[in-house]
Design an enzyme around this catalytic site. Structure first.
Site, short mmCIF file in Angstrom:
data_model
loop_
_atom_site.label_atom_id
_atom_site.label_comp_id
_atom_site.label_asym_id
_atom_site.label_seq_id
_atom_site.Cartn_x
_atom_site.Cartn_y
_atom_site.Cartn_z
N SER A 138 0.64 -1.37 -0.11
CA SER A 138 -0.05 0.33 0.05
C SER A 138 0.94 0.99 -0.23
O SER A 138 1.47 1.27 -0.86
CB SER A 138 -1.25 -0.26 1.30
OG SER A 138 -2.36 0.69 0.99
N ASP A 158 -13.38 -17.90 -16.16
CA ASP A 158 -12.18 -18.71 -15.77
C ASP A 158 -11.98 -20.84 -15.11
O ASP A 158 -10.82 -20.86 -14.78
CB ASP A 158 -11.38 -18.31 -14.39
CG ASP A 158 -11.86 -17.74 -13.35
OD1 ASP A 158 -12.90 -18.83 -12.98
OD2 ASP A 158 -12.41 -17.28 -12.96
N ASP A 181 -15.16 -20.63 -7.90
CA ASP A 181 -14.86 -20.17 -6.38
C ASP A 181 -14.89 -18.63 -5.90
O ASP A 181 -14.44 -18.34 -5.00
CB ASP A 181 -13.18 -20.49 -6.37
CG ASP A 181 -12.31 -19.56 -7.91
OD1 ASP A 181 -13.25 -18.55 -8.67
OD2 ASP A 181 -11.71 -20.42 -8.07
N ASP A 221 -8.89 -5.82 -5.22
CA ASP A 221 -8.40 -4.43 -4.09
C ASP A 221 -9.29 -3.71 -4.02
O ASP A 221 -9.86 -3.12 -5.59
CB ASP A 221 -7.00 -4.14 -5.55
CG ASP A 221 -6.57 -3.48 -3.78
OD1 ASP A 221 -6.81 -1.79 -3.78
OD2 ASP A 221 -5.46 -3.40 -3.53
N HIS A 267 -7.53 -5.93 -0.87
CA HIS A 267 -5.85 -4.86 -0.96
C HIS A 267 -5.17 -5.33 0.76
O HIS A 267 -5.22 -5.39 1.75
CB HIS A 267 -6.35 -3.47 -0.03
CG HIS A 267 -5.70 -2.30 -0.68
ND1 HIS A 267 -5.03 -1.89 -1.37
CD2 HIS A 267 -4.83 -1.98 1.00
CE1 HIS A 267 -3.91 -0.64 -1.12
NE2 HIS A 267 -3.76 -0.68 0.41
CA LIG Z 1 -13.83 -18.10 -10.70
#
Ligand SMILES: [Ca+2]
Ligand SMILES: *[C@@H]1O[C@H](CO)[C@@H](O)[C@H](O)[C@H]1NC(C)=O
Ligand SMILES: *[C@@H]1O[C@H](CO)[C@@H](O)[C@H](O)[C@H]1NC(C)=O
Ligand SMILES: *[C@@H]1O[C@H](CO)[C@@H](O)[C@H](O)[C@H]1NC(C)=O
Ligand SMILES: *[C@@H]1O[C@H](CO)[C@@H](O)[C@H](O)[C@H]1NC(C)=O
Ligand SMILES: *[C@@H]1O[C@H](CO)[C@@H](O)[C@H](O)[C@H]1NC(C)=O
Ligand SMILES: *[C@@H]1O[C@H](CO)[C@@H](O)[C@H](O)[C@H]1NC(C)=O
Ligand SMILES: *[C@@H]1O[C@H](CO)[C@@H](O)[C@H](O)[C@H]1NC(C)=O
Ligand SMILES: *[C@@H]1O[C@H](CO)[C@@H](O)[C@H](O)[C@H]1NC(C)=O
Ligand SMILES: *[C@@H]1O[C@H](CO)[C@@H](O)[C@H](O)[C@H]1NC(C)=O
Ligand SMILES: *[C@@H]1O[C@H](CO)[C@@H](O)[C@H](O)[C@H]1NC(C)=O
Length: 534
Positions: free
Chosen positions: A200, A270, A274, A425, A461
């Site tokens: 950060s 993807d 999840d 983030d 983050h």
């Molecule tokens: Ca996924």
């Protein structure tokens, strides 16, 4: 944020080769020569602290170090320097810590970075010392007991430029130099290796070191960096601005409903369900698709129907700020990032909420841009917002932007830097770091020889979130790159196991060197070998 990795903590003095034989005494006399030509030392306090309790620093919440991994007690030689830059009316407190007994020193120097408006402080040096390093840190001219107006103004309406220089870069470079100088005075030899580890603001500081003090560090970990400060601060302010422009203050449950719907729509793109959108470029979720739906909230309790304005607001948070002339100003948050940090609310009912602008960006706008301590987001127009944006870039880019793409000095000095950024983030738009790294790559195609960037899908983050967090391995990965020449083609990370599978199993992954993309290729999604860098 001072992130100490488990790996870093495990590197105890005994695990690393090379001990210094003896040390001088831990008294002020020893350090009388400590100084720099441009500073005037106001006080020097040298204190021998045998059996210093490391638990104290963790209890203050500053370090995320797993406390069981560093010794509860360490013997420290503390050096506190208070100094000023003559004529600038500033007071900088810099803290240096040395393992009291030379046999505990691992011959290395390590600085842990700060967080938010905190450049650093006493807390940041404890974990490195407990791990065998000598260390230093600085408050950069102000600490958390001072309000932003108190240090940011010379007087109402007038920017305190020296204080901002101190915070942004000047005091950081000095803390490194003084820390290394004290190390050499005490142990009779300079550190063999010097490291920076931060996230950060600490990640911004790491980049500042590479850009402005390119010979100071052999290795730098700079996570979720607050670089592009002049631009992303306004991107952080944008949600609160849009909320007042649209006169729309949705409670957290409504924002969460948008995040949930986007994840529901794009999670599987993807290949793995999840809660992580690893391929945001393939997600084209429309916030407006939720208009008319009812959200059941429990805190506060009640039902709320999603309006056009609410959808417009969320769309804006995902898009990022756009000027009145329809020009891109900066990036927004990814679809799976929590929306409630930049658009926090307090509510008496679901229909009566007040937005609390994110404090760091609100302070940036109020003190450094509007230069008016009474300024608030109320009544701001699109033109006003664009003016603030322009002011920020025009006046502050070279001071705190920390996006200079010329890393030639760092490269020639043989430095190595690793940056990672979580793709969930919720504060600093991930794509700003992609933007910077891409620009460095465009300038120097050999960038990966000395500076490597890894995106971390599903990580919030500086850590947290369902995804692949490299916090525990990144420092050790950097150290062996520097000391052993082991080039990190991937970055080890761990995540919570995919729901429905064996929940006690740890999910591991090897994050990919940008621009390669972390890609599911089939098999157990908890297994690192089911993913490939493509
Ligand atoms: Ca996924
Ligand atoms: C000197 O530093 C020590 C340790 O940080 C602290 O306990 C002590 O109060 C300081 N003394 C003065 C005079 O500031
Ligand atoms: C430090 O702690 C050890 C073990 O608890 C004890 O034997 C020793 O006397 C302590 N030293 C000082 C200077 O307090
Ligand atoms: C320093 O450490 C060495 C080795 O552990 C030990 O023999 C020595 O007594 C220690 N010195 C002090 C002053 O604690
Ligand atoms: C913060 O800075 C002020 C002014 O220099 C100082 O009096 C105070 O002790 C500092 N607080 C901490 C926690 O370092
Ligand atoms: C952010 O970067 C990702 C690649 O990591 C890209 O797919 C996406 O389109 C970018 N989003 C924005 C808003 O620029
Ligand atoms: C909200 O609650 C009502 C009844 O209280 C229920 O009929 C409705 O299905 C709920 N909606 C959602 C999205 O859970
Ligand atoms: C709305 O909230 C404000 C505090 O933010 C409170 O003063 C006001 O009474 C509330 N209005 C209603 C109708 O509950
Ligand atoms: C400061 O901001 C307040 C609130 O917006 C406004 O009333 C006042 O005029 C501003 N002061 C100056 C000097 O611009
Ligand atoms: C150090 O480098 C050697 C030779 O390249 C390699 O075999 C070894 O695994 C490396 N050690 C570490 C800890 O990376
Ligand atoms: C779940 O994982 C644990 C730890 O890896 C293992 O010991 C256990 O056998 C697994 N259980 C099942 C049902 O796979």
């Amino acid at each position: 944020m001072a992130l100490l990795s488990i790996a870093q903590a495990l590197i105890t003095a005994s695990a690393l080769l090379g001990h210094a034989s003896a040390s001088k005494s831990c008294t002020a006399d020893t350090f009388m020569s400590l100084g720099l030509s441009n500073i005037h030392i106001l006080s020097l306090n040298v204190t021998s602290a045998p059996n210093y309790s490391t638990g104290d620093s963790s209890a203050s919440g500053v370090t995320s170090a797993p406390i069981s991994r560093i010794p509860p007690m360490v013997d420290i030689c503390f050096i506190t320097l208070q100094y000023t830059h003559p004529g600038q009316n500033d007071v900088v407190n810099t803290y240096i810590g040395l393992p009291l007994n030379a046999s505990d020193w691992n011959t290395r120097f390590l600085m842990d970075g700060g967080g938010g408006w905190t450049a650093g402080g006493l807390d940041e040096i404890i974990a490195p010392i407990a791990s065998g390093y000598s260390s230093s840190s600085t408050d950069g001219g102000h600490n958390s007991t001072t309000s932003t107006a108190d240090w940011g103004f010379m007087s109402e309406g007038n920017t305190n430029w020296p204080a901002l220089w101190d915070f942004s870069s000047v005091a950081l470079g000095e803390a490194a130099t003084l820390g290394k100088m004290a190390t050499e005075i005490y142990f009779g030899s300079a550190p063999k290796y010097s490291y920076w580890n931060g996230c950060s603001t600490g990640g911004r500081q790491g980049h500042m070191m590479a850009q402005r003090f390119p010979t100071y560090f052999d290795g730098i970990v700079a996570g979720s960096p607050a670089i592009n400060w002049d631009r992303f601060q306004l991107a952080e302010y944008w949600p609160a601005f849009l909320a007042q422009l649209l006169d729309t203050q949705p409670p957290a449950c409504v924002l969460d409903a948008f995040s949930d719907a986007a994840i529901e729509a794009c999670d599987l793109l993807d290949g793995v369900k999840d809660g992580i959108i690893s391929l945001p470029g393939q997600c084209h979720f429309e916030a407006s698709s939720l208009v008319g739906q009812t959200v059941n909230c429990s805190d506060p309790n009640g039902q709320i129907i999603i309006t056009d304005n609410i959808a417009e607001l969320v769309k804006g948070m995902w898009e990022g700020p756009i000027s009145l002339e329809d020009q891109f100003e900066w990036y927004g948050l990814n679809y799976d990032a929590d929306l409630t940090s930049l658009l926090a609310t307090t509510c008496t009912s679901v229909h009566n909420c007040t937005v609390i602008p994110f404090s760091i960006s609100a302070d940036w706008a109020r003190i450094f841009l509007a230069r008016n301590s009474s300024f608030s987001v109320q009544g701001l127009t699109r033109q006003d917002f664009d003016d603030l944006f322009r002011e920020s870039v025009d006046q502050y880019a070279s001071i705190i932007g920390t996006h200079n793409t010329d890393l030639t000095g760092f490269k020639l000095a043989g430095g190595k830097m690793i940056t990672w950024h979580g793709m969930q983030d919720e504060l600093i738009p991930t794509n700003g770091t992609v933007d910077y790294y891409t620009r460095v790559m465009g300038r120097d195609p050999t960038v990966a020889d000395y500076y490597r960037f890894f995106l971390a899908p599903g990580v919030a983050h500086c850590g947290g979130g369902p995804g692949f967090d490299p916090s525990d391995t990144v420092f050790e990965t950097l150290r062996v790159w520097v000391e052993n020449g082991t080039v990190p083609d991937t970055l080890g990370a761990i995540a919570t196991a995919v729901a429905g599978s064996n929940s006690s199993a740890t999910r591991t992954a090897d994050l990919c060197l940008y621009p390669k993309v972390f890609t599911y290729v089939g098999g157990d999604p908890n297994d690192a070998s089911s993913f490939s860098c493509i």
